[in-house]
Design a protein around this motif. Structure first.
Motif, PDB file in Angstrom:
ATOM      1  N   VAL A  33      -6.332  16.004  -0.128  1.00  0.00           N
ATOM      2  CA  VAL A  33      -7.080  14.777   0.128  1.00  0.00           C
ATOM      3  C   VAL A  33      -6.138  13.601  -0.094  1.00  0.00           C
ATOM      4  N   SER A  34      -6.435  12.478   0.528  1.00  0.00           N
ATOM      5  CA  SER A  34      -5.548  11.329   0.382  1.00  0.00           C
ATOM      6  C   SER A  34      -6.347  10.044   0.188  1.00  0.00           C
ATOM      7  N   GLN A  35      -5.661   9.050  -0.332  1.00  0.00           N
ATOM      8  CA  GLN A  35      -6.266   7.755  -0.620  1.00  0.00           C
ATOM      9  C   GLN A  35      -5.144   6.731  -0.715  1.00  0.00           C
ATOM     10  N   HIS A  36      -5.450   5.479  -0.423  1.00  0.00           N
ATOM     11  CA  HIS A  36      -4.448   4.419  -0.554  1.00  0.00           C
ATOM     12  C   HIS A  36      -4.500   3.805  -1.946  1.00  0.00           C
ATOM     13  N   ALA A  37      -3.343   3.542  -2.492  1.00  0.00           N
ATOM     14  CA  ALA A  37      -3.208   2.758  -3.716  1.00  0.00           C
ATOM     15  C   ALA A  37      -2.650   1.415  -3.278  1.00  0.00           C
ATOM     16  N   ASN A  38      -3.358   0.337  -3.587  1.00  0.00           N
ATOM     17  CA  ASN A  38      -2.966  -0.995  -3.127  1.00  0.00           C
ATOM     18  C   ASN A  38      -2.609  -1.905  -4.292  1.00  0.00           C
ATOM     19  N   SER A  39      -1.541  -2.661  -4.120  1.00  0.00           N
ATOM     20  CA  SER A  39      -1.095  -3.613  -5.127  1.00  0.00           C
ATOM     21  C   SER A  39      -0.978  -4.997  -4.513  1.00  0.00           C
ATOM     22  N   SER A  49       0.816  -1.200   0.000  1.00  0.00           N
ATOM     23  CA  SER A  49       0.000   0.000   0.000  1.00  0.00           C
ATOM     24  C   SER A  49       0.859   1.263   0.000  1.00  0.00           C
ATOM     25  N   ALA A  50       0.369   2.273  -0.696  1.00  0.00           N
ATOM     26  CA  ALA A  50       1.019   3.583  -0.731  1.00  0.00           C
ATOM     27  C   ALA A  50      -0.041   4.643  -0.469  1.00  0.00           C
ATOM     28  N   LEU A  51       0.335   5.681   0.243  1.00  0.00           N
ATOM     29  CA  LEU A  51      -0.583   6.780   0.519  1.00  0.00           C
ATOM     30  C   LEU A  51      -0.368   7.860  -0.539  1.00  0.00           C
ATOM     31  N   VAL A  52      -1.424   8.137  -1.291  1.00  0.00           N
ATOM     32  CA  VAL A  52      -1.380   9.136  -2.357  1.00  0.00           C
ATOM     33  C   VAL A  52      -2.101  10.382  -1.848  1.00  0.00           C
ATOM     34  N   ARG A  53      -1.428  11.531  -1.969  1.00  0.00           N
ATOM     35  CA  ARG A  53      -2.008  12.810  -1.532  1.00  0.00           C
ATOM     36  C   ARG A  53      -2.131  13.737  -2.742  1.00  0.00           C
ATOM     37  N   VAL A  54      -3.291  14.386  -2.825  1.00  0.00           N
ATOM     38  CA  VAL A  54      -3.548  15.347  -3.897  1.00  0.00           C
ATOM     39  C   VAL A  54      -3.888  16.683  -3.257  1.00  0.00           C
ATOM     40  N   THR A  55      -3.196  17.734  -3.678  1.00  0.00           N
ATOM     41  CA  THR A  55      -3.502  19.094  -3.236  1.00  0.00           C
ATOM     42  C   THR A  55      -3.960  19.872  -4.459  1.00  0.00           C
ATOM     43  N   ASN A  56      -5.202  20.290  -4.442  1.00  0.00           N
ATOM     44  CA  ASN A  56      -5.786  21.001  -5.573  1.00  0.00           C
ATOM     45  C   ASN A  56      -5.496  22.499  -5.440  1.00  0.00           C
TER      46      ASN A  56
END
Length: 188
Positions: free
Chosen positions: A164-170, A119-126
């Motif tokens: 905002v953030s979300q997990h990307a899972n592999s 898992s990786a934590l992906v953060r997006v700042t608009n």
């Protein structure tokens, strides 16, 4: 003695303070006596308390049924899948890293050898002044730089000026020490 003198008020206050423990003891004894009554049809103190403080008409369930939790999980999974599919479509026409690469960051989470996914934590700042959809492609690479898996996540309605953030899972990179990196990010 003058009825408005400070001494009279002090004596009155002291008398009231001395009376308070006796009144409190009486209330406790009366409450204990009412609770000790085993006849459920009597109109005791507990009944009068309900009259003073009525219960709400609808009391929510203490624990929701497992079906409700399953329906909620299915709803979240369906929304996540719709966002992912929209993100895949958006990234299909993107050349290079995309217009949102500078708005996105990623960090890997600790690896456990028995884990079923990486898992990786992906953060997006608009940085814009209106909500935007973000499509992000995360690659999981090993120490040699080989891409073991790539995962696409979608961020619907990322609010302006917020992160905002979300997990990307592999599941393909499970149990392997990998390093996540942003391959593409597009703001739609």
């Amino acid at each position: 003695m003058n009825p408005t003198s400070p001494l009279r008020y002090a004596l009155g206050g002291r008398a009231a303070r001395n009376l308070a423990p006796a009144v409190l003891a009486g209330v406790i004894i009366a409450g204990t006596a009412a609770c000790g009554d085993s006849d459920t049809s009597s109109q005791g103190t507990a009944r009068s308390i309900r009259t003073v403080s009525p219960e709400p008409a609808m009391t929510p369930s203490a624990s929701p049924s497992s079906r409700t939790q399953q329906e909620f999980a299915a709803s979240v999974s369906a929304a996540t899948e719709r966002n992912r599919q929209q993100a895949v479509k958006l990234l299909a026409g993107v050349q290079g890293r995309g217009n949102g690469a500078g708005d996105v960051s990623v960090s890997g989470l600790p690896v456990v050898t028995s884990e079923q996914f990486r898992s990786a934590l992906v953060r997006v700042t608009n940085p814009t002044d209106k909500a935007a959809f973000y499509a992000v492609k995360v690659e999981f690479v090993d120490a040699s730089g080989k891409v073991l898996d790539s995962v696409v996540v979608g961020f619907a309605d990322a609010p302006p000026g917020r992160t905002v953030s979300q997990h990307a899972n592999s599941s393909k990179a499970a149990g392997v020490k990998t390093f996540p990196r942003i391959a593409q990010a597009e703001r739609g």
